[in-house]
Design an enzyme around this catalytic site. Structure first.
Site, PDB file in Angstrom:
ATOM      1  N   LYS A 121      22.300 -40.258 -59.938  1.00 39.73           N
ATOM      2  CA  LYS A 121      23.721 -40.007 -59.694  1.00 39.73           C
ATOM      3  C   LYS A 121      23.954 -40.087 -58.194  1.00 39.73           C
ATOM      4  O   LYS A 121      23.201 -39.496 -57.412  1.00 39.73           O
ATOM      5  CB  LYS A 121      24.054 -38.585 -60.196  1.00 39.73           C
ATOM      6  CG  LYS A 121      25.504 -38.197 -60.045  1.00 39.73           C
ATOM      7  CD  LYS A 121      26.273 -38.511 -61.303  1.00 39.73           C
ATOM      8  CE  LYS A 121      27.773 -38.368 -61.135  1.00 39.73           C
ATOM      9  NZ  LYS A 121      28.411 -39.519 -60.479  1.00 39.73           N
ATOM     10  N   THR A 127      34.606 -30.843 -53.477  1.00 43.20           N
ATOM     11  CA  THR A 127      33.582 -30.661 -52.443  1.00 43.20           C
ATOM     12  C   THR A 127      33.951 -29.479 -51.555  1.00 43.20           C
ATOM     13  O   THR A 127      33.146 -28.572 -51.311  1.00 43.20           O
ATOM     14  CB  THR A 127      33.448 -31.955 -51.607  1.00 43.20           C
ATOM     15  OG1 THR A 127      33.064 -32.993 -52.495  1.00 43.20           O
ATOM     16  CG2 THR A 127      32.423 -31.811 -50.508  1.00 43.20           C
ATOM     17  N   LYS A 152      20.036 -32.549 -54.001  1.00 37.91           N
ATOM     18  CA  LYS A 152      21.312 -31.856 -54.242  1.00 37.91           C
ATOM     19  C   LYS A 152      21.485 -31.569 -55.738  1.00 37.91           C
ATOM     20  O   LYS A 152      21.870 -30.467 -56.131  1.00 37.91           O
ATOM     21  CB  LYS A 152      22.469 -32.729 -53.735  1.00 37.91           C
ATOM     22  CG  LYS A 152      23.757 -31.981 -53.551  1.00 37.91           C
ATOM     23  CD  LYS A 152      24.867 -32.903 -53.069  1.00 37.91           C
ATOM     24  CE  LYS A 152      24.626 -33.441 -51.684  1.00 37.91           C
ATOM     25  NZ  LYS A 152      25.759 -34.244 -51.192  1.00 37.91           N
ATOM     26  N   LYS A 166      22.198 -43.805 -54.938  1.00 40.60           N
ATOM     27  CA  LYS A 166      23.268 -44.088 -53.968  1.00 40.60           C
ATOM     28  C   LYS A 166      23.460 -45.598 -53.896  1.00 40.60           C
ATOM     29  O   LYS A 166      22.531 -46.360 -54.195  1.00 40.60           O
ATOM     30  CB  LYS A 166      22.894 -43.563 -52.575  1.00 40.60           C
ATOM     31  CG  LYS A 166      24.081 -43.311 -51.675  1.00 40.60           C
ATOM     32  CD  LYS A 166      24.766 -42.000 -52.009  1.00 40.60           C
ATOM     33  CE  LYS A 166      26.012 -41.771 -51.177  1.00 40.60           C
ATOM     34  NZ  LYS A 166      26.524 -40.398 -51.350  1.00 40.60           N
ATOM     35  N   ASN A 191      39.091 -36.124 -46.753  1.00 40.15           N
ATOM     36  CA  ASN A 191      39.138 -35.380 -48.022  1.00 40.15           C
ATOM     37  C   ASN A 191      38.524 -33.985 -47.879  1.00 40.15           C
ATOM     38  O   ASN A 191      39.191 -32.973 -48.139  1.00 40.15           O
ATOM     39  CB  ASN A 191      38.391 -36.202 -49.100  1.00 40.15           C
ATOM     40  CG  ASN A 191      38.287 -35.453 -50.420  1.00 40.15           C
ATOM     41  OD1 ASN A 191      37.672 -34.398 -50.500  1.00 40.15           O
ATOM     42  ND2 ASN A 191      38.905 -35.977 -51.455  1.00 40.15           N
ATOM     43  N   SER A 238      31.738 -33.892 -60.632  1.00 40.27           N
ATOM     44  CA  SER A 238      31.425 -35.216 -61.197  1.00 40.27           C
ATOM     45  C   SER A 238      30.640 -35.050 -62.491  1.00 40.27           C
ATOM     46  O   SER A 238      30.862 -35.762 -63.476  1.00 40.27           O
ATOM     47  CB  SER A 238      30.585 -36.048 -60.221  1.00 40.27           C
ATOM     48  OG  SER A 238      31.411 -36.766 -59.351  1.00 40.27           O
TER      49      SER A 238
HETATM   50  P1  NAD Z   1      36.856 -39.236 -45.443  1.00 41.68           P
HETATM   51  O1  NAD Z   1      36.640 -40.671 -45.132  1.00 41.68           O
HETATM   52  O2  NAD Z   1      37.963 -38.819 -46.337  1.00 41.68           O
HETATM   53  O3  NAD Z   1      37.026 -38.379 -44.080  1.00 41.68           O
HETATM   54  C1  NAD Z   1      36.194 -38.523 -42.975  1.00 41.68           C
HETATM   55  C2  NAD Z   1      36.924 -37.909 -41.775  1.00 41.68           C
HETATM   56  O4  NAD Z   1      36.042 -37.917 -40.665  1.00 41.68           O
HETATM   57  C3  NAD Z   1      38.178 -38.658 -41.356  1.00 41.68           C
HETATM   58  O5  NAD Z   1      39.189 -37.730 -41.040  1.00 41.68           O
HETATM   59  C4  NAD Z   1      37.748 -39.386 -40.078  1.00 41.68           C
HETATM   60  O6  NAD Z   1      38.824 -39.565 -39.168  1.00 41.68           O
HETATM   61  C5  NAD Z   1      36.781 -38.340 -39.529  1.00 41.68           C
HETATM   62  N1  NAD Z   1      35.887 -38.880 -38.505  1.00 41.68           N
HETATM   63  C6  NAD Z   1      35.227 -40.060 -38.478  1.00 41.68           C
HETATM   64  N2  NAD Z   1      34.565 -40.185 -37.313  1.00 41.68           N
HETATM   65  C7  NAD Z   1      34.826 -39.043 -36.606  1.00 41.68           C
HETATM   66  C8  NAD Z   1      34.472 -38.578 -35.324  1.00 41.68           C
HETATM   67  N3  NAD Z   1      33.678 -39.309 -34.534  1.00 41.68           N
HETATM   68  N4  NAD Z   1      34.930 -37.358 -34.928  1.00 41.68           N
HETATM   69  C9  NAD Z   1      35.712 -36.605 -35.719  1.00 41.68           C
HETATM   70  N5  NAD Z   1      36.103 -37.014 -36.941  1.00 41.68           N
HETATM   71  C10 NAD Z   1      35.665 -38.211 -37.361  1.00 41.68           C
HETATM   72  O7  NAD Z   1      35.441 -38.734 -46.014  1.00 41.68           O
HETATM   73  P2  NAD Z   1      35.140 -37.424 -46.865  1.00 41.68           P
HETATM   74  O8  NAD Z   1      35.094 -37.797 -48.294  1.00 41.68           O
HETATM   75  O9  NAD Z   1      35.962 -36.289 -46.409  1.00 41.68           O
HETATM   76  O10 NAD Z   1      33.614 -37.204 -46.421  1.00 41.68           O
HETATM   77  C11 NAD Z   1      33.291 -36.570 -45.199  1.00 41.68           C
HETATM   78  C12 NAD Z   1      31.839 -36.162 -45.254  1.00 41.68           C
HETATM   79  O11 NAD Z   1      31.631 -35.344 -46.389  1.00 41.68           O
HETATM   80  C13 NAD Z   1      30.844 -37.340 -45.406  1.00 41.68           C
HETATM   81  O12 NAD Z   1      29.641 -36.988 -44.742  1.00 41.68           O
HETATM   82  C14 NAD Z   1      30.588 -37.384 -46.892  1.00 41.68           C
HETATM   83  O13 NAD Z   1      29.350 -37.987 -47.219  1.00 41.68           O
HETATM   84  C15 NAD Z   1      30.606 -35.891 -47.193  1.00 41.68           C
HETATM   85  N6  NAD Z   1      30.832 -35.597 -48.599  1.00 41.68           N
HETATM   86  C16 NAD Z   1      32.034 -35.883 -49.192  1.00 41.68           C
HETATM   87  C17 NAD Z   1      32.191 -35.623 -50.543  1.00 41.68           C
HETATM   88  C18 NAD Z   1      33.496 -35.860 -51.233  1.00 41.68           C
HETATM   89  O14 NAD Z   1      33.593 -35.527 -52.435  1.00 41.68           O
HETATM   90  N7  NAD Z   1      34.520 -36.363 -50.577  1.00 41.68           N
HETATM   91  C19 NAD Z   1      31.141 -35.054 -51.282  1.00 41.68           C
HETATM   92  C20 NAD Z   1      29.938 -34.738 -50.638  1.00 41.68           C
HETATM   93  C21 NAD Z   1      29.810 -35.024 -49.285  1.00 41.68           C
END
Ligand code: NAD
Length: 420
Positions: free
Chosen positions: A68, A188, A92, A104, A218, A349
């Site tokens: 997954k 998350t 995880k 992945k 997000n 999920s």
């Molecule tokens: P997203 O693309 O919605 O948001 C990412 C954010 O990070 C954006 O606001 C972007 O502007 C910001 N960003 C990028 N570069 C940056 C920088 N240099 N400084 C400050 N901000 C910066 O992604 P997301 O889904 O929110 O995921 C964010 C993190 O959480 C990732 O590491 C992802 O793997 C992890 N994650 C997300 C989920 C999920 O369900 N969305 C689940 C597990 C882990």
């Protein structure tokens, strides 16, 4: 990204193994991805030309169940990154006791440069290339960075066309209309929020907290909203274009609406006492809880020493380098690690997959209750383990997961160790 991200991740495995009486065969099995498939996706662009993109799908370990993990669209995607993210997913899912292994996928592409029609062709091409590997009992993708429910919907549709019937459980994070689950959108952040709320007493956190959030996508937006709704102050936030600070607390709803209109958090600087700060000033801001919610390795040896927060809630995957982790541990900060803190996403999920297979859908309060119960149970167990063994929460989370993985690997018997 470091040159050897998987090598750095495997250090955690060795460290966890040193706290368990575990067979060397188990560690040998978990050091390598079971299978990583590479493909070149060729699609027609809107101008009639053809363009190709490198893509991968990694099934790291499937001992505890089908693999997954999300699919990431990023210009810097690499096989090392995909395998490392799949390794983290393996742990995880074991941390949360989900009946899954880790996987992945990625496409090396800047998705923002594609039209919607090109993005759809690329996403369908991904499913065509990897449909042999993917399946509801084999490997179940989900969204990740720069992929979303719309893309999952296209991929689920393409899979249905390939096998000749709808198979909603083949992919999660789908639109609700195609069998997506209620509550997946903020899962998350909500998981991290339940964890923080449950452990606040043990962590010595007060009633009203000052929070800084790095990244306002997000995960970042939802955690800011959930904590602000509880009366905590969000004192600083950032995105890729800048960062802002207000000691009395920022107006989270306002920042969310600015982002929804395509603006940056820094648009608010200069209004109502909001000041613009640099990315490093955000890390050093006076707060109780720091929430990394952007990308990997953003807290490193160069800025970790300035961090004042007592607690770090890792919603991003791998936001701290190993050096930053050591610096924060040595100064007594407690890091709630990614494989626990952001596991709410994969947990909901899993709920989506279960609902798809049952053909029966749960209400939002049912989803929230089940998510809260899982986050609290695993969070408490890892907290107790960390106190009992006097180890960090990160090491405790790996030990907790490795014990489950080791038991499953040994239960399979030695014959299955070496099947390719
Ligand atoms: P997203 O693309 O919605 O948001 C990412 C954010 O990070 C954006 O606001 C972007 O502007 C910001 N960003 C990028 N570069 C940056 C920088 N240099 N400084 C400050 N901000 C910066 O992604 P997301 O889904 O929110 O995921 C964010 C993190 O959480 C990732 O590491 C992802 O793997 C992890 N994650 C997300 C989920 C999920 O369900 N969305 C689940 C597990 C882990």
């Amino acid at each position: 990204m470091s040159d050897d991200l998987l090598g750095a991740a495997l250090v955690r495995l060795d460290e966890a193994a040193s706290h368990l009486n575990i067979d060397a065969d188990v560690i040998e099995k978990l050091k390598y991805a079971r299978e990583t498939t590479k493909a070149r996706l060729m699609i027609r662009m809107d101008d009639g030309s053809r363009k190709s993109f490198l893509a991968w799908r990694c099934r790291y370990d499937d001992t505890r169940g089908p693999t997954k993990g999300g699919i990431r669209y990023h210009p810097d995607a690499s096989v090392d990154e995909v395998e490392t993210l799949a390794f983290w997913m393996t742990f995880k899912c074991a941390v949360m006791n989900l009946p899954y292994g880790g996987g992945k996928g990625a496409v090396q592409v800047d998705a923002r440069k594609l039209s919607k029609a090109e993005l759809e062709r690329l996403s369908r091409a991904y499913m065509q290339a990897f449909a042999r590997i993917i399946g509801p009992d084999r490997d179940i993708p989900a969204p990740d960075v720069y992929t979303n429910s719309m893309i999952m919907g296209w991929m689920a549709d393409e899979y249905a066309q390939i096998v000749g019937h709808a198979v909603p459980a083949v992919i999660t994070g789908k639109p609700i209309a195609l069998g997506g689950s209620l509550g997946r959108g903020d899962a998350t952040a909500r998981g991290g929020y339940y964890l923080l709320r449950r452990l606040a007493g043990e962590l010595g956190l007060g009633e009203k907290l000052r929070i800084a959030v790095q990244g306002f996508g997000n995960a970042g937006q939802h955690i800011a909203r959930l904590l602000a709704d509880d009366g905590h102050r969000i004192v600083a936030v950032s995105d890729s274009s800048g960062a802002v600070h207000r000691a009395d607390g920022l107006d989270v709803a306002r920042i969310v609406s600015v982002k929804a209109e395509g603006g940056s958090v820094s648009t608010l600087a200069g209004q109502d006492g909001v000041e613009a700060i640099t990315a490093d000033e955000l890390v050093a801001i006076d707060c109780d809880v720091f929430v990394p919610a952007a990308l990997e390795n953003m807290i490193h040896a160069g800025n970790a020493g300035s961090m004042k927060a007592k607690v770090v809630l890792e919603l991003a995957n791998g936001p701290l380098t190993a050096e930053a982790d050591t610096i924060l541990n040595s100064r007594g900060a407690i890091v709630l690690p990614d494989i626990l803190a952001n596991a709410g996403g994969v947990t909901v999920s899993y709920f989506e997959w279960v609902q798809n297979r049952q053909g029966y859908y749960w209400t939002l309060p049912e989803i929230h209750d089940r998510l809260r119960a899982t986050m609290e149970a695993e969070g408490e167990a890892i907290w107790r383990l960390s106190r009992h063994k006097d180890i960090s929460m990160r090491t405790a989370a790996y030990v907790h997961a490795l014990a489950r993985l080791g038991e499953a690997i040994e239960a399979h018997g030695t014959q299955s160790f070496f099947v390719s």
